[in-house]
Design a protein around this motif. Structure first.
Motif, PDB file in Angstrom:
ATOM      1  N   TYR A 228      -4.955  31.974   3.590  1.00 28.25           N
ATOM      2  CA  TYR A 228      -4.903  30.522   3.376  1.00 28.25           C
ATOM      3  C   TYR A 228      -6.249  29.946   2.909  1.00 28.25           C
ATOM      4  O   TYR A 228      -6.277  29.077   2.041  1.00 28.25           O
ATOM      5  N   THR A 240       0.425  26.908   0.894  1.00 29.46           N
ATOM      6  CA  THR A 240       0.150  25.991   2.009  1.00 29.46           C
ATOM      7  C   THR A 240       1.445  25.791   2.793  1.00 29.46           C
ATOM      8  O   THR A 240       2.502  26.285   2.410  1.00 29.46           O
ATOM      9  N   SER A 241       1.347  25.043   3.880  1.00 27.77           N
ATOM     10  CA  SER A 241       2.496  24.954   4.802  1.00 27.77           C
ATOM     11  C   SER A 241       3.599  24.012   4.333  1.00 27.77           C
ATOM     12  O   SER A 241       4.717  24.108   4.803  1.00 27.77           O
ATOM     13  N   ARG A 242       3.294  23.074   3.445  1.00 31.70           N
ATOM     14  CA  ARG A 242       4.241  22.022   3.029  1.00 31.70           C
ATOM     15  C   ARG A 242       4.797  21.266   4.242  1.00 31.70           C
ATOM     16  O   ARG A 242       5.945  20.828   4.260  1.00 31.70           O
ATOM     17  N   SER A 244       3.414  18.451   5.347  1.00 30.87           N
ATOM     18  CA  SER A 244       2.930  17.065   5.374  1.00 30.87           C
ATOM     19  C   SER A 244       4.020  16.011   5.588  1.00 30.87           C
ATOM     20  O   SER A 244       3.821  15.101   6.395  1.00 30.87           O
ATOM     21  N   ILE A 284      -5.747  20.194   9.685  1.00 28.46           N
ATOM     22  CA  ILE A 284      -5.136  19.261  10.640  1.00 28.46           C
ATOM     23  C   ILE A 284      -6.221  18.280  11.090  1.00 28.46           C
ATOM     24  O   ILE A 284      -5.979  17.099  11.330  1.00 28.46           O
ATOM     25  N   TRP A 286      -8.650  17.170   9.233  1.00 27.41           N
ATOM     26  CA  TRP A 286      -8.827  16.118   8.215  1.00 27.41           C
ATOM     27  C   TRP A 286      -7.814  14.991   8.407  1.00 27.41           C
ATOM     28  O   TRP A 286      -8.096  13.812   8.193  1.00 27.41           O
ATOM     29  N   HIS A 348       0.807  19.672  -4.817  1.00 25.72           N
ATOM     30  CA  HIS A 348      -0.170  20.543  -4.176  1.00 25.72           C
ATOM     31  C   HIS A 348      -1.525  19.821  -4.065  1.00 25.72           C
ATOM     32  O   HIS A 348      -1.909  19.079  -4.973  1.00 25.72           O
ATOM     33  N   ASN A 349      -2.261  20.083  -2.974  1.00 27.14           N
ATOM     34  CA  ASN A 349      -3.519  19.359  -2.728  1.00 27.14           C
ATOM     35  C   ASN A 349      -4.530  19.512  -3.860  1.00 27.14           C
ATOM     36  O   ASN A 349      -5.169  18.547  -4.272  1.00 27.14           O
ATOM     37  N   MET A 353      -6.045  16.399  -6.203  1.00 21.39           N
ATOM     38  CA  MET A 353      -7.453  16.072  -6.475  1.00 21.39           C
ATOM     39  C   MET A 353      -7.697  15.967  -7.974  1.00 21.39           C
ATOM     40  O   MET A 353      -8.423  15.089  -8.442  1.00 21.39           O
ATOM     41  N   ALA A 356      -6.024  12.754  -9.404  1.00 20.37           N
ATOM     42  CA  ALA A 356      -6.712  11.549  -8.927  1.00 20.37           C
ATOM     43  C   ALA A 356      -8.046  11.399  -9.655  1.00 20.37           C
ATOM     44  O   ALA A 356      -8.419  10.303 -10.098  1.00 20.37           O
ATOM     45  N   PHE A 374       1.203   6.872  -5.523  1.00 17.18           N
ATOM     46  CA  PHE A 374       1.462   7.948  -4.559  1.00 17.18           C
ATOM     47  C   PHE A 374       2.273   7.404  -3.373  1.00 17.18           C
ATOM     48  O   PHE A 374       3.152   8.079  -2.858  1.00 17.18           O
ATOM     49  N   ASP A 380       5.441  12.418   1.646  1.00 21.28           N
ATOM     50  CA  ASP A 380       4.499  12.433   2.773  1.00 21.28           C
ATOM     51  C   ASP A 380       3.552  11.230   2.747  1.00 21.28           C
ATOM     52  O   ASP A 380       2.528  11.240   3.447  1.00 21.28           O
ATOM     53  N   ASP A 382       1.267   8.663   3.462  1.00 17.99           N
ATOM     54  CA  ASP A 382       0.774   8.495   4.823  1.00 17.99           C
ATOM     55  C   ASP A 382      -0.238   7.350   4.862  1.00 17.99           C
ATOM     56  O   ASP A 382      -1.139   7.300   4.021  1.00 17.99           O
ATOM     57  N   SER A 389      -7.833   9.868   1.209  1.00 12.72           N
ATOM     58  CA  SER A 389      -8.001  10.881   0.168  1.00 12.72           C
ATOM     59  C   SER A 389      -8.338  10.227  -1.175  1.00 12.72           C
ATOM     60  O   SER A 389      -9.160  10.751  -1.936  1.00 12.72           O
TER      61      SER A 389
HETATM   62  P1  FAD Z   1      -1.616  22.275   4.314  1.00 10.74           P
HETATM   63  O1  FAD Z   1      -2.735  22.808   3.527  1.00 10.74           O
HETATM   64  O2  FAD Z   1      -0.609  23.231   4.812  1.00 10.74           O
HETATM   65  O3  FAD Z   1      -2.267  21.465   5.534  1.00 10.74           O
HETATM   66  C1  FAD Z   1      -1.559  21.213   6.763  1.00 10.74           C
HETATM   67  C2  FAD Z   1      -1.629  19.730   7.083  1.00 10.74           C
HETATM   68  O4  FAD Z   1      -2.991  19.316   7.223  1.00 10.74           O
HETATM   69  C3  FAD Z   1      -1.060  18.834   6.013  1.00 10.74           C
HETATM   70  O5  FAD Z   1       0.345  18.758   6.110  1.00 10.74           O
HETATM   71  C4  FAD Z   1      -1.749  17.532   6.313  1.00 10.74           C
HETATM   72  O6  FAD Z   1      -1.150  16.829   7.374  1.00 10.74           O
HETATM   73  C5  FAD Z   1      -3.139  17.985   6.744  1.00 10.74           C
HETATM   74  N1  FAD Z   1      -4.034  17.989   5.584  1.00 10.74           N
HETATM   75  C6  FAD Z   1      -4.233  18.978   4.698  1.00 10.74           C
HETATM   76  N2  FAD Z   1      -5.162  18.611   3.784  1.00 10.74           N
HETATM   77  C7  FAD Z   1      -5.540  17.358   4.109  1.00 10.74           C
HETATM   78  C8  FAD Z   1      -6.464  16.426   3.569  1.00 10.74           C
HETATM   79  N3  FAD Z   1      -7.216  16.731   2.502  1.00 10.74           N
HETATM   80  N4  FAD Z   1      -6.582  15.216   4.154  1.00 10.74           N
HETATM   81  C9  FAD Z   1      -5.864  14.898   5.236  1.00 10.74           C
HETATM   82  N5  FAD Z   1      -4.967  15.744   5.816  1.00 10.74           N
HETATM   83  C10 FAD Z   1      -4.813  16.947   5.258  1.00 10.74           C
HETATM   84  N6  FAD Z   1      -1.699  13.975   2.664  1.00 10.74           N
HETATM   85  C11 FAD Z   1      -0.678  13.364   3.299  1.00 10.74           C
HETATM   86  O7  FAD Z   1      -0.198  13.873   4.309  1.00 10.74           O
HETATM   87  N7  FAD Z   1      -0.194  12.177   2.848  1.00 10.74           N
HETATM   88  C12 FAD Z   1      -0.693  11.551   1.752  1.00 10.74           C
HETATM   89  O8  FAD Z   1      -0.239  10.456   1.409  1.00 10.74           O
HETATM   90  C13 FAD Z   1      -1.740  12.204   1.033  1.00 10.74           C
HETATM   91  N8  FAD Z   1      -2.242  11.655  -0.098  1.00 10.74           N
HETATM   92  C14 FAD Z   1      -3.239  12.315  -0.778  1.00 10.74           C
HETATM   93  C15 FAD Z   1      -3.762  11.746  -1.938  1.00 10.74           C
HETATM   94  C16 FAD Z   1      -4.770  12.388  -2.655  1.00 10.74           C
HETATM   95  C17 FAD Z   1      -5.335  11.758  -3.893  1.00 10.74           C
HETATM   96  C18 FAD Z   1      -5.252  13.628  -2.198  1.00 10.74           C
HETATM   97  C19 FAD Z   1      -6.336  14.333  -2.945  1.00 10.74           C
HETATM   98  C20 FAD Z   1      -4.763  14.190  -1.043  1.00 10.74           C
HETATM   99  C21 FAD Z   1      -3.758  13.551  -0.308  1.00 10.74           C
HETATM  100  N9  FAD Z   1      -3.234  14.100   0.882  1.00 10.74           N
HETATM  101  C22 FAD Z   1      -2.232  13.450   1.545  1.00 10.74           C
HETATM  102  C23 FAD Z   1      -3.858  15.281   1.501  1.00 10.74           C
HETATM  103  C24 FAD Z   1      -3.244  16.641   1.107  1.00 10.74           C
HETATM  104  O9  FAD Z   1      -3.125  16.735  -0.279  1.00 10.74           O
HETATM  105  C25 FAD Z   1      -1.878  16.884   1.735  1.00 10.74           C
HETATM  106  O10 FAD Z   1      -1.926  16.651   3.121  1.00 10.74           O
HETATM  107  C26 FAD Z   1      -1.430  18.332   1.515  1.00 10.74           C
HETATM  108  O11 FAD Z   1      -1.376  18.630   0.134  1.00 10.74           O
HETATM  109  C27 FAD Z   1      -0.076  18.535   2.133  1.00 10.74           C
HETATM  110  O12 FAD Z   1       0.390  19.828   1.857  1.00 10.74           O
HETATM  111  P2  FAD Z   1       0.567  20.870   3.029  1.00 10.74           P
HETATM  112  O13 FAD Z   1       1.317  20.253   4.164  1.00 10.74           O
HETATM  113  O14 FAD Z   1       1.144  22.091   2.426  1.00 10.74           O
HETATM  114  O15 FAD Z   1      -0.939  21.106   3.457  1.00 10.74           O
END
Ligand code: FAD
Length: 484
Positions: A228, A240-242, A244, A284, A286, A348-349, A353, A356, A374, A380, A382, A389
């Motif tokens: 990861y 990633t875990s998806r 969110s 988590i 973050w 995807h995160n 980025m 944005a 967004f 998601d 949030d 972000s």
């Molecule tokens: P994983 O990598 O599996 O992470 C697990 C969990 O950790 C996520 O589900 C999330 O809750 C948290 N997390 C991970 N990365 C971040 C991060 N950078 N900041 C805060 N928490 C994080 N996340 C949202 O949940 N809601 C949003 O509205 C949102 N808007 C975003 C807007 C922008 C411009 C950017 C750059 C990022 C944003 N994110 C947001 C953060 C991040 O992109 C997503 O949480 C992440 O892509 C969710 O995929 P995942 O669950 O597979 O993440």
């Protein structure tokens, strides 16, 4: 009068590790209520999140039913409805799990005040964070502004409490006739799109609800978590875990996720480095940090955290904004991301980025426009993570990326989608192009483009802006802040 309670579901649509539900269920028969709150006093959910909510409520109703409970739905202002339900049912305890947006806190305080004055006990709990935002503070007692020391302070508190199991049996409180709850049907709830129905891709991509969340945790901890730390940057893979949207709606809580990750690590189920598990926990973190910021800076979605950016010379460019929203900028990795978002409600995160940065820096469009888009299109979306972000990318946020760090969408694409798999998935009209040129189609000869069936400006747009020009304009705009 015998003891009975009202449990108010909000951003905690699950039965396990739900302390407010457990407290209500332990007290006596319980009325489980969800209110569709569409008051303009609070930020109305975006379209994709409304679709998710509709599905999540249906799943929740089934889970409750399986334990003898019943989900009651109403629509309106909770400040009016909750006291009305309490009066009609005679419950002597009302419980909920806390929320952290200023408008939600104001509402909860108002409801609590009214109920308490009328003699009803109100109890609130924490279901959605590892720590309350006010529990973590710097040595001088102020909120943190930088993630690393914040996270160090969180880790110094030891492991979070173990999650509690779901109540085994729920005794539903009979509903008085006068309450007239909403029927749980898609049309009556008016949360899902009808004409046009744009949710087909979301139905394919997701299983909203607690069971869907638990399944996503198992498959992530069983597979994608290995590697990861590095892999999380690869949008072309399931990296990633998806989780969110499940976290957003509280179908799973961070304590559950934390302990499931530790258990998998201790059981040796995470092959490779322990660093992967730690990296995941810090993500988590973050999310926790975003809530810490939101609680202490309630205007995060509308005001620059760093007021120096108030003088930033944003451009109004509706055509460019529209091209970005629709995935028609001519930069494949940006367009792929925006189309993934539009189709599935998620992106995807790494690509978040990139898109944005492109909007804010190359197009010089205010980060709030991106945040709003967004908010409407993410499942998601949030209240804490989204604005934090966006401000992070803009450079106006806490512990933000420096403004002068401007992602080049071509080199980002080449690095993180080296075979062009991600771009091909979302932009089929570029599907025949080779990598790495798929990330910069305008560099290919007319013959090569024709052989791949691509006609720039017809089947796929030409770039809407020159990257070098956009980069320099952004740097000049930043420099103007120094003089402001
Ligand atoms: P994983 O990598 O599996 O992470 C697990 C969990 O950790 C996520 O589900 C999330 O809750 C948290 N997390 C991970 N990365 C971040 C991060 N950078 N900041 C805060 N928490 C994080 N996340 C949202 O949940 N809601 C949003 O509205 C949102 N808007 C975003 C807007 C922008 C411009 C950017 C750059 C990022 C944003 N994110 C947001 C953060 C991040 O992109 C997503 O949480 C992440 O892509 C969710 O995929 P995942 O669950 O597979 O993440």
């Amino acid at each position: 009068m015998s003891a009975s309670s009202l449990f108010w579901f909000r951003d905690d649509l699950r039965l396990a590790d739900n302390p407010a539900l457990c407290a209500a269920a332990a007290h006596g028969p319980v009325l489980c209520l969800y209110i569709l709150d569409e008051s303009p006093k609070r930020r109305v959910l975006g379209g994709a999140a409304r679709w998710w909510l509709s599905r999540s409520l249906a799943a929740l109703a089934e889970e409750l039913g399986a334990r003898g409970g019943r989900l009651v739905l109403m629509r309106g202002d909770p400040a009016r409805l909750i006291p009305m339900v309490v009066a009609a049912t005679g419950v002597d305890l009302v419980t909920w799990n806390r929320r952290y947006e200023a408008a939600a806190i104001a509402l909860d305080s108002e409801v609590k005040r009214e109920l308490t004055q009328a003699g009803t006990t109100v109890a609130s709990y924490n279901a959605s964070l590892l720590n309350e935002p006010w529990q973590i503070a710097t040595g001088s007692g102020t909120p943190f502004k930088v993630f690393t020391p914040y996270w160090r302070a969180v880790r110094a508190r030891g492991e979070p409490a173990a999650p509690a199991p779901a109540p085994t049996q729920l005794r539903p409180l009979p509903l008085p006739e006068s309450l007239k709850p909403l029927a749980l049907d898609h049309e009556r709830l008016m949360l899902e799109p009808t004409a046009p129905d744009w949710a087909g891709g979301m139905r394919e991509a997701w299983i909203p609800g607690e069971a869907g969340a638990t399944g996503a945790v198992s498959s992530f901890l069983g597979e994608a978590i290995a590697g990861y730390s590095e892999g999380r940057n690869r949008p072309d893979k399931v990296s990633t875990s998806r989780l969110s949207p499940h976290l957003r709606f509280g179908e799973i809580g961070p304590r559950q996720l934390w302990h499931a990750t530790l258990a998998a690590r201790h059981a040796g189920e995470i092959p490779g480095s322990a660093g992967d598990a730690e990296k995941f926990l810090s993500e988590i973190g973050w999310r926790e940090f975003s809530y810490h910021l939101l609680f202490h800076h309630p205007d995060l979605a509308t005001q620059n955290f760093n007021a120096r950016f108030d003088a930033f010379p944003w451009r109004q460019d509706d055509a460019a904004l529209h091209a970005w929203q629709r995935g028609l900028t001519g930069y494949p990795i940006v367009d792929a991301g925006m189309r993934e978002l539009w189709t599935t409600g998620w992106m995807h995160n790494r690509v978040r980025m990139i898109v944005a940065s492109f909007l804010i820096k190359h197009l010089l469009i205010d980060w709030r426009e991106g945040e709003r888009w967004f908010w409407d299109t993410l499942v998601d979306a949030d209240p804490a993570n989204n604005p934090t972000s966006w401000q992070w990318v803009a450079g106006s946020g806490a512990d933000a990326a420096p403004y002068f760090r401007i992602f080049n969408p071509v080199t980002q694409g080449e690095k993180f989608d080296p075979d062009g798999t991600y771009v091909r998935r979302w932009i089929p009209e570029l599907g025949q192009l080779p990598a790495p040129e798929i990330h910069s189609p305008w560099t290919l000869s007319p013959g090569k483009l024709a052989a791949a069936g691509v006609r720039l400006g017809e089947t796929y747009p030409r770039p809407i802006i020159d990257l070098g020009f956009g980069r320099q304009r952004a740097l000049d705009a930043l420099a103007s802040l120094g003089r402001a």
